[in-house]
Design an enzyme around this catalytic site. Structure first.
Site, PDB file in Angstrom:
ATOM      1  N   ARG A 123       0.805  -1.221   0.152  1.00 34.50           N
ATOM      2  CA  ARG A 123      -0.062   0.015   0.098  1.00 34.50           C
ATOM      3  C   ARG A 123       0.794   1.226   0.086  1.00 34.50           C
ATOM      4  NH1 ARG A 123      -4.597   0.080   4.472  1.00 34.50           N
ATOM      5  NH2 ARG A 123      -2.649   0.568   5.674  1.00 34.50           N
ATOM      6  N   LYS A 126      -2.536   6.396   1.456  1.00 29.10           N
ATOM      7  CA  LYS A 126      -2.440   6.771   2.959  1.00 29.10           C
ATOM      8  C   LYS A 126      -1.585   7.974   2.946  1.00 29.10           C
ATOM      9  CE  LYS A 126      -2.980   4.357   7.244  1.00 29.10           C
ATOM     10  NZ  LYS A 126      -4.463   4.543   7.220  1.00 29.10           N
ATOM     11  N   GLU A 139     -16.448   6.132   3.421  1.00 29.39           N
ATOM     12  CA  GLU A 139     -15.785   5.676   4.920  1.00 29.39           C
ATOM     13  C   GLU A 139     -15.613   6.941   5.959  1.00 29.39           C
ATOM     14  OE1 GLU A 139     -11.689   4.960   4.631  1.00 29.39           O
ATOM     15  OE2 GLU A 139     -11.160   5.917   2.861  1.00 29.39           O
TER      16      GLU A 139
HETATM   17  C1  PLP Z   1      -5.622   3.517   7.674  1.00 26.78           C
HETATM   18  C2  PLP Z   1      -6.816   3.901   7.158  1.00 26.78           C
HETATM   19  C3  PLP Z   1      -7.995   3.165   7.264  1.00 26.78           C
HETATM   20  C4  PLP Z   1      -7.876   1.662   7.709  1.00 26.78           C
HETATM   21  O1  PLP Z   1      -6.766   0.859   7.200  1.00 26.78           O
HETATM   22  P1  PLP Z   1      -5.992  -0.452   8.089  1.00 26.78           P
HETATM   23  O2  PLP Z   1      -5.052  -1.048   7.070  1.00 26.78           O
HETATM   24  O3  PLP Z   1      -7.222  -1.429   8.361  1.00 26.78           O
HETATM   25  O4  PLP Z   1      -5.447  -0.012   9.224  1.00 26.78           O
HETATM   26  C5  PLP Z   1      -9.197   3.205   6.699  1.00 26.78           C
HETATM   27  N1  PLP Z   1      -9.495   4.495   6.160  1.00 26.78           N
HETATM   28  C6  PLP Z   1      -8.380   5.429   6.060  1.00 26.78           C
HETATM   29  C7  PLP Z   1      -8.803   6.621   5.456  1.00 26.78           C
HETATM   30  C8  PLP Z   1      -7.092   5.249   6.709  1.00 26.78           C
HETATM   31  O5  PLP Z   1      -6.257   6.199   6.444  1.00 26.78           O
END
Ligand code: PLP
Length: 341
Positions: free
Chosen positions: A82, A184, A220
Site C-alpha cells: 500500500r 495513505k 468511509e
Molecule cells: C489507515 C486507514 C484505514 C484503515 O486501514 P487499516 O489498514 O485497516 O488500518 C481506513 N481508512 C483510512 C482513511 C485510513 O487512513
C-alpha cells in the site's frame, strides 16, 4: 528481553517514545542501507518538501504478543504494497517491499521490551512513514527523501467493552473523485481535521463521508472503512476508487467467507440502503472493528438494530475470529503472521 514496567491495561492511544527507530535516506536516486538509531528527533531543511507541500505518506500496523508468547506482526507485506501505491501517487521513490518488512521487523525487535504482554489488550503500534526532506520552493517533487519506522505502545482500544459509535453524515468531502482518497497520505488527514473537530463538538464520534461526485453512496470515515451486515447475515462492504483499502477490512472479508462461511458483497452502497442493515461497524488496525449504533443525517436518525449497548452478533463473530487469528488462538491463513525472532 524483560518488558518495561508499564500499566499496559491503562495505556491510551498516544505517542510514547521507545528506544530505537529505523531511518533510511534517499539521495542521488538510491536508498542508503539504513539502520536503527536512538535519535528520535528529525532534522531537515526549513524548506523541505514535506513542510512546504505536504509530500508525506505513512502506514500503521501492530505488533503484539501471541498466546504462545511470540512477538508477531500482522500482514506487514500488505502495508509495504500500500505504501508503494501511496509513493507512486505522490511522485515519491518506492521503498522496496522486502526492505520495508525487514525495517519493520528490526524496529519491533529492537523495541521488544515495549511489546505488551499477551492478554493485556495493548499492542505496539508501528508507524512507517516517508517524506520529502530536501528543499523545494517551486512546486515539484523533492529530490531527497527519508523513510522512517517508529513504534509506540498503545492501550486496549475498548476499555470495558466495545461501545457502539454515533456517526454524523458529513457535509464535507474526504476525497475528490479522482483525487488521493485511496492512498495513505498526511494531506488526507490535514483536511479532515476541521470536519472531525466539528463533529466532536456536536457530540458525534466520527464522520461518515459520502462519495464526492454524487453524495449518494457510502464511502468511509476519516480513518476506517465501513462494514455492514444485512438482516439475512450477508456482509456488505462499500467499493469505491476513493476509499482507502483497509487491510483490516480485506482480512475481515476473507474471514467472513473462508472461516465463517458468510456471503460477502463488495459493491457500491447507497446511503438510502443503510437504514435496512442489521449491523454496522468500522474497520481499521486500531480497533479491528468498532460497532456503529447510530447514524445521523441532518437530524434524521438511523438506529442500527444491533443497538447502542453491544456489537451485533455477526460483527462480534468477525471480531472474535480475526483477533483470535492475530493472537494465535485460531490458525492463521498462510503468510498473515510475521514472527519476530
Ligand atoms: C489507515 C486507514 C484505514 C484503515 O486501514 P487499516 O489498514 O485497516 O488500518 C481506513 N481508512 C483510512 C482513511 C485510513 O487512513
Amino acid at each position: 528481553m524483560d518488558k518495561k514496567s508499564i500499566d499496559w491495561e491503562n495505556l491510551g492511544f498516544g505517542y510514547i517514545e521507545t528506544e530505537k527507530r529505523f531511518v533510511s535516506n534517499y539521495r542521488n536516486g538510491v536508498w542508503d542501507e539504513g539502520g536503527l538509531t536512538g535519535e528520535a528527533t528529525v532534522t531537515i531543511s526549513e524548506c523541505a518538501g514535506v513542510l512546504q507541500y505536504a509530500q508525506t505518506i505513512f502506514e500503521g500496523l501492530k505488533a503484539y504478543t501471541t498466546e504462545k508468547g511470540e512477538t508477531v506482526i500482522f500482514r506487514p507485506d500488505l502495508n509495504a504494497e500500500r505504501m508503494e501505491q501511496s509513493a507512486l501517487r505522490l511522485e515519491m521513490p518506492v521503498y522496496p517491499k522486502d526492505r520495508f518488512v525487514d525495517a519493520v521487523v528490526r524496529t519491533v525487535r529492537a523495541n521488544n521490551a515495549y511489546v505488551p504482554p499477551y492478554g493485556t489488550g495493548a499492542t505496539l503500534y508501528v508507524r512507517p512513514y516517508m517524506f520529502g526532506s530536501s528543499a523545494v520552493i517551486g512546486v515539484k517533487p523533492a529530490e531527497e527523501y527519508q523513510f522512517r519506522v517508529f513504534t509506540t505502545p498503545v492501550g486496549p482500544y475498548f476499555k470495558g467493552g466495545a461501545r457502539p459509535l454515533t456517526i454524523k453524515v458529513s457535509d464535507f468531502d474526504r476525497a475528490a473523485p479522482n483525487g488521493t482518497g485511496h492512498i495513505k497520505a498526511g494531506l488526507n488527514y490535514a483536511m479532515s481535521l476541521h470536519a472531525i473537530v466539528t463533529a466532536h463538538k456536536e457530540g458525534f464520534d466520527e464522520n461518515m463521508y459520502l462519495d464526492p461526485r454524487t453524495r449518494t453512496k457510502v464511502e468511509e470515515t476519516g480513518g476506517a472503512n465501513f462494514l455492514f451486515v444485512t438482516k439475512d447475515k450477508k456482509v456488505v462492504v462499500p467499493k469505491s476508487s476513493s476509499i482507502l483499502p483497509s487491510i483490516t477490512r480485506r482480512s475481515l472479508v476473507y474471514v467472513a467467507k473462508e472461516y465463517l462461511g458468510l456471503e460477502v458483497e463488495e459493491r457500491e452502497v447507497l446511503f438510502d440502503e443503510v437504514k435496512d442493515f442489521a449491523e454496522a461497524g468500522l474497520c481499521g488496525t486500531a480497533a479491528v472493528i468498532s460497532p456503529v449504533g447510530k447514524i445521523v443525517n441532518h437530524g434524521e436518525e438511523i438506529c442500527i438494530p444491533s443497538g447502542m449497548a453491544d456489537m451485533g452478533p455477526v460483527t462480534k463473530e468477525l471480531y472474535d475470529t480475526l483477533t483470535g487469528i492475530q493472537m494465535g488462538r485460531i490458525e492463521a491463513p498462510d503468510g498473515w503472521i510475521k514472527v519476530v525472532e
